[in-house]
Write an enzyme that holds these catalytic residues in place. Structure first.
Site, PDB file in Angstrom:
ATOM      1  N   ASP A  93       0.851  -1.186   0.000  1.00 33.21           N
ATOM      2  CA  ASP A  93       0.000   0.000   0.000  1.00 33.21           C
ATOM      3  C   ASP A  93       0.892   1.244   0.000  1.00 33.21           C
ATOM      4  O   ASP A  93       1.901   1.299   0.707  1.00 33.21           O
ATOM      5  CB  ASP A  93      -0.910  -0.001   1.233  1.00 33.21           C
ATOM      6  CG  ASP A  93      -2.039   1.010   1.112  1.00 33.21           C
ATOM      7  OD1 ASP A  93      -1.747   2.222   1.144  1.00 33.21           O
ATOM      8  OD2 ASP A  93      -3.201   0.595   0.985  1.00 33.21           O
ATOM      9  N   ILE A  94       0.503   2.247  -0.794  1.00 30.94           N
ATOM     10  CA  ILE A  94       1.318   3.457  -0.901  1.00 30.94           C
ATOM     11  C   ILE A  94       1.355   4.244   0.409  1.00 30.94           C
ATOM     12  O   ILE A  94       2.321   4.947   0.702  1.00 30.94           O
ATOM     13  CB  ILE A  94       0.784   4.352  -2.046  1.00 30.94           C
ATOM     14  CG1 ILE A  94       1.728   5.530  -2.294  1.00 30.94           C
ATOM     15  CG2 ILE A  94      -0.620   4.828  -1.762  1.00 30.94           C
ATOM     16  CD1 ILE A  94       1.345   6.374  -3.490  1.00 30.94           C
ATOM     17  N   HIS A 128      -9.735  -5.431  -3.551  1.00 26.83           N
ATOM     18  CA  HIS A 128      -8.418  -5.527  -2.918  1.00 26.83           C
ATOM     19  C   HIS A 128      -8.574  -5.823  -1.436  1.00 26.83           C
ATOM     20  O   HIS A 128      -9.376  -5.224  -0.745  1.00 26.83           O
ATOM     21  CB  HIS A 128      -7.591  -4.251  -3.132  1.00 26.83           C
ATOM     22  CG  HIS A 128      -8.258  -2.976  -2.753  1.00 26.83           C
ATOM     23  ND1 HIS A 128      -9.249  -2.375  -3.510  1.00 26.83           N
ATOM     24  CD2 HIS A 128      -8.081  -2.154  -1.686  1.00 26.83           C
ATOM     25  CE1 HIS A 128      -9.641  -1.253  -2.932  1.00 26.83           C
ATOM     26  NE2 HIS A 128      -8.952  -1.094  -1.816  1.00 26.83           N
ATOM     27  N   LEU A 129      -7.774  -6.766  -1.000  1.00 26.71           N
ATOM     28  CA  LEU A 129      -7.764  -7.191   0.395  1.00 26.71           C
ATOM     29  C   LEU A 129      -6.621  -6.493   1.117  1.00 26.71           C
ATOM     30  O   LEU A 129      -5.457  -6.597   0.704  1.00 26.71           O
ATOM     31  CB  LEU A 129      -7.582  -8.708   0.488  1.00 26.71           C
ATOM     32  CG  LEU A 129      -7.417  -9.304   1.896  1.00 26.71           C
ATOM     33  CD1 LEU A 129      -8.732  -9.245   2.649  1.00 26.71           C
ATOM     34  CD2 LEU A 129      -6.916 -10.746   1.807  1.00 26.71           C
ATOM     35  N   HIS A 130      -6.952  -5.760   2.205  1.00 29.30           N
ATOM     36  CA  HIS A 130      -5.923  -5.142   3.031  1.00 29.30           C
ATOM     37  C   HIS A 130      -5.338  -6.196   3.977  1.00 29.30           C
ATOM     38  O   HIS A 130      -6.084  -6.905   4.664  1.00 29.30           O
ATOM     39  CB  HIS A 130      -6.500  -3.989   3.854  1.00 29.30           C
ATOM     40  CG  HIS A 130      -6.828  -2.770   3.051  1.00 29.30           C
ATOM     41  ND1 HIS A 130      -5.926  -1.757   2.831  1.00 29.30           N
ATOM     42  CD2 HIS A 130      -7.960  -2.412   2.402  1.00 29.30           C
ATOM     43  CE1 HIS A 130      -6.491  -0.812   2.087  1.00 29.30           C
ATOM     44  NE2 HIS A 130      -7.729  -1.184   1.814  1.00 29.30           N
TER      45      HIS A 130
END
Length: 591
Positions: A55-56, A124-126
């Site tokens: 993740d950015i 999207h899965l965190h």
């Protein structure tokens, strides 16, 4: 959004190139471009089905995004056919964590953001780890649920026999809720008690842009507007933003842009008759604040919630406190979950220093309780105040109620063992609210002996005899509590209590049940990565029958909640593990 971050070294799986068929590619989707190697982002995992990258704006030391290589919409588009895909995403997330030396999977959080709280419409899965090192705002954004707010509002509406009717497109995770079929009187009554809700408004218009807001406002019936805009009235317009701070000049510009509204009254900033609010929602991600709001509302203010109670009833200012005194905010939430109202009789079987009695008496209920600790009940022993050795005459439960002007609601408290029947067999209480001991700060003990026959003393020493005590297992505490509630609550009365759990092994089957009590809500308060406690609310639905008190013996769920008996050992085991990790870090660094 996500792209390569060079600040943290991560092992990457680059053995396979990402090949995205044309039918699974959206050229406008940044995640499709990332997995197709168009942006130069380092892929930690890539195959025909799943890709993973960082993740950015990480919310934890390890924060990865696991996505389908082919374009799939957000989580609202999922169906049964996607179950294998989601399982595969979770497995890839675990694999990437393990490759990067994250071995404690109990301290990991996996989750999807529900629209509109996701910035990219590619599933999207965190994957975040360790959760114990996440900052406060990260915990807020990636929280498990917002069930506290839901259950409190539902309970307060039920007090007025009003159902919970959310508007179309209701989003539980949103900071702004829209509810239907409520009068202004209903709203004021709820807000007069709620400590979760901040303010309530009458919605006049809304939209994704200011242009949509204008269109919506101009459609609002004039006959509903005119009483608050006529000549001779005074008003003020406030601008509130969620997740963004605006300069004063920008707020003024937004107010000036509302000049199409037919206000005929005069502006009064100090003491207006009517208050209007422009509410702007900028999402919940503090690391990804949009330039323009996601949604805008224009409303008439009705009432504020009771968050001031949290400050005015703070245990820091209370005469009588102890190691286990309940936080003021949680005490009021428990009273609201129990639907405590004026002239109710409320009982706490583990009363301690009486924090729960204080909150219930504030709402006009008569309060009483019991506890096995003689010194606590009578305000004896060492003082909880700084620089005071012994407790004074104003350090007791009655003095706490006197401090808040509710001493007249105090029935009494007495020394009693919660495992022993001392009450006549009758429905006596409208609510039972309690925080049982977990064996951490206070021991879980009951009177009795492990010997086969324990004789009571005779003669002149009988009255002053202090009985021996034995361990009181948590599973037995909950069984006794539910049986007591089934016999002594009135029909429709509520039991509200805390259930401590070890998070890695928690399952719904660990919540004790009873044939006479219906489970209303189950809310989690996270205490650490390993430990939490759950606020359980139950309602009595029938009178007990002869065998109901033995129902737990045949309940297949009884075995799982026997695990609570080892809660103390698991709690301190978790502390020792964390302490050991800290010691290891200290040795390595040489400090």
């Amino acid at each position: 959004m996500a792209e390569d971050l060079p600040s943290q070294p991560v092992q990457a799986d680059t053995t396979k190139a990402s090949i995205v068929p044309a039918e699974g590619y959206d050229k406008k989707c940044i995640f499709c471009r990332i997995v197709n190697n168009e942006l130069g982002t380092e892929l930690l995992h890539s195959d025909e089905d799943i890709s993973c990258f960082r993740d950015i704006k990480p919310g934890a030391p390890h924060h990865y995004l696991v996505v389908p290589t082919k374009h799939v919409g957000n989580c609202k588009s999922l169906n049964k056919e996607h179950v294998p895909l989601v399982k595969q995403m979770v497995d890839v997330g675990k694999d990437v964590l393990q490759k990067n030396n994250v071995t404690d999977l109990a301290d990991v959080r996996f989750g999807f953001h529900w629209p509109p709280f996701c910035s990219v419409s590619h599933l999207h899965l965190h994957v975040l780890a360790p959760v114990s090192q996440m900052g406060f705002m990260s915990r807020l954004v990636y929280r498990l649920n917002s069930y506290w707010f839901v259950t409190e509002i539902k309970a307060l509406l039920a007090l007025r026999s009003k159902p919970f009717h959310p508007c179309e497109n209701f989003k539980e995770q949103s900071p702004f809720w829209c509810l239907d079929r409520l009068s202004e009187e209903d709203v004021c009554t709820v807000m007069a008690r709620s400590v979760c809700a901040k303010s309530a408004f009458e919605l006049w218009g809304h939209g994704r842009t200011h242009s949509e807001l204008r269109t919506s406002l101009l459609k609002y019936p004039q006959e509903k507007m005119s009483p608050y805009m006529q000549k001779g009235s005074s008003y003020r317009i406030n601008v509130y933003t969620f997740n963004k701070t605006l300069l004063f000049e920008d707020r003024i510009k937004k107010i000036d842009a509302l000049d199409y509204l037919p206000f005929e009254g005069t502006v009064s900033l100090k003491n207006p008759q009517h208050i209007f609010c422009l509410l702007e929602d900028y999402g919940t991600d503090p690391n990804n604040i949009p330039e323009h709001p996601n949604y805008i509302y224009f409303c008439r203010w009705i009432a504020d919630g009771q968050r001031e109670l949290i400050r005015s009833y703070s245990v820091k200012n209370r005469h009588f406190i102890g190691n286990t005194s309940m936080d003021a905010g949680l005490s009021f939430i428990m009273a609201n979950h129990a639907m405590v109202k004026e002239n109710d009789l409320v009982f706490d079987p583990f009363v301690g220093t009486g924090s729960l009695l204080v909150s219930c008496s504030h709402f006009g209920a008569y309060v009483c309780g019991t506890d096995i600790d003689y010194n606590t009940i009578h305000g004896k022993g060492r003082s909880s105040r700084k620089n005071h050795k012994w407790r004074g005459p104003d350090e007791n439960i009655r003095a706490n109620l006197r401090q808040y002007g509710t001493e007249n609601m105090y029935v009494d408290v007495m020394v009693s063992d919660a495992s022993k029947p001392v009450w006549r067999n009758a429905a006596l209480f409208e609510a039972i609210i309690t925080d049982p001991p977990y064996g951490i700060r206070e021991a879980t003990r009951r009177t009795g002996s492990h010997k086969d026959a324990a004789k009571s003393p005779d003669g002149p020493y009988a009255e002053s005899h202090v009985p021996v005590s034995q361990a009181y297992y948590l599973s037995d505490i909950f069984i006794d509590l539910l049986n007591f509630s089934a016999h002594h609550l009135v029909l429709g009365g509520r039991l509200v209590y805390w259930l401590p759990v070890c998070r890695p092994e928690y399952c719904e089957e660990m919540v004790p049940l009873h044939p006479c009590l219906r489970l209303i809500s189950n809310c989690e308060q996270t205490l650490s990565s390993q430990i939490s406690r759950r606020l359980i609310t139950m309602e009595k639905i029938k009178e007990p029958e002869e065998l109901d008190s033995l129902a737990h013996l045949s309940d297949p769920r009884a075995s799982p909640y026997q695990r609570h008996n080892a809660f103390r050992e698991k709690y301190f085991s978790g502390l020792n593990k964390r302490s050991g990790k800290d010691d290891t870090k200290t040795d390595v660094s040489g400090k």
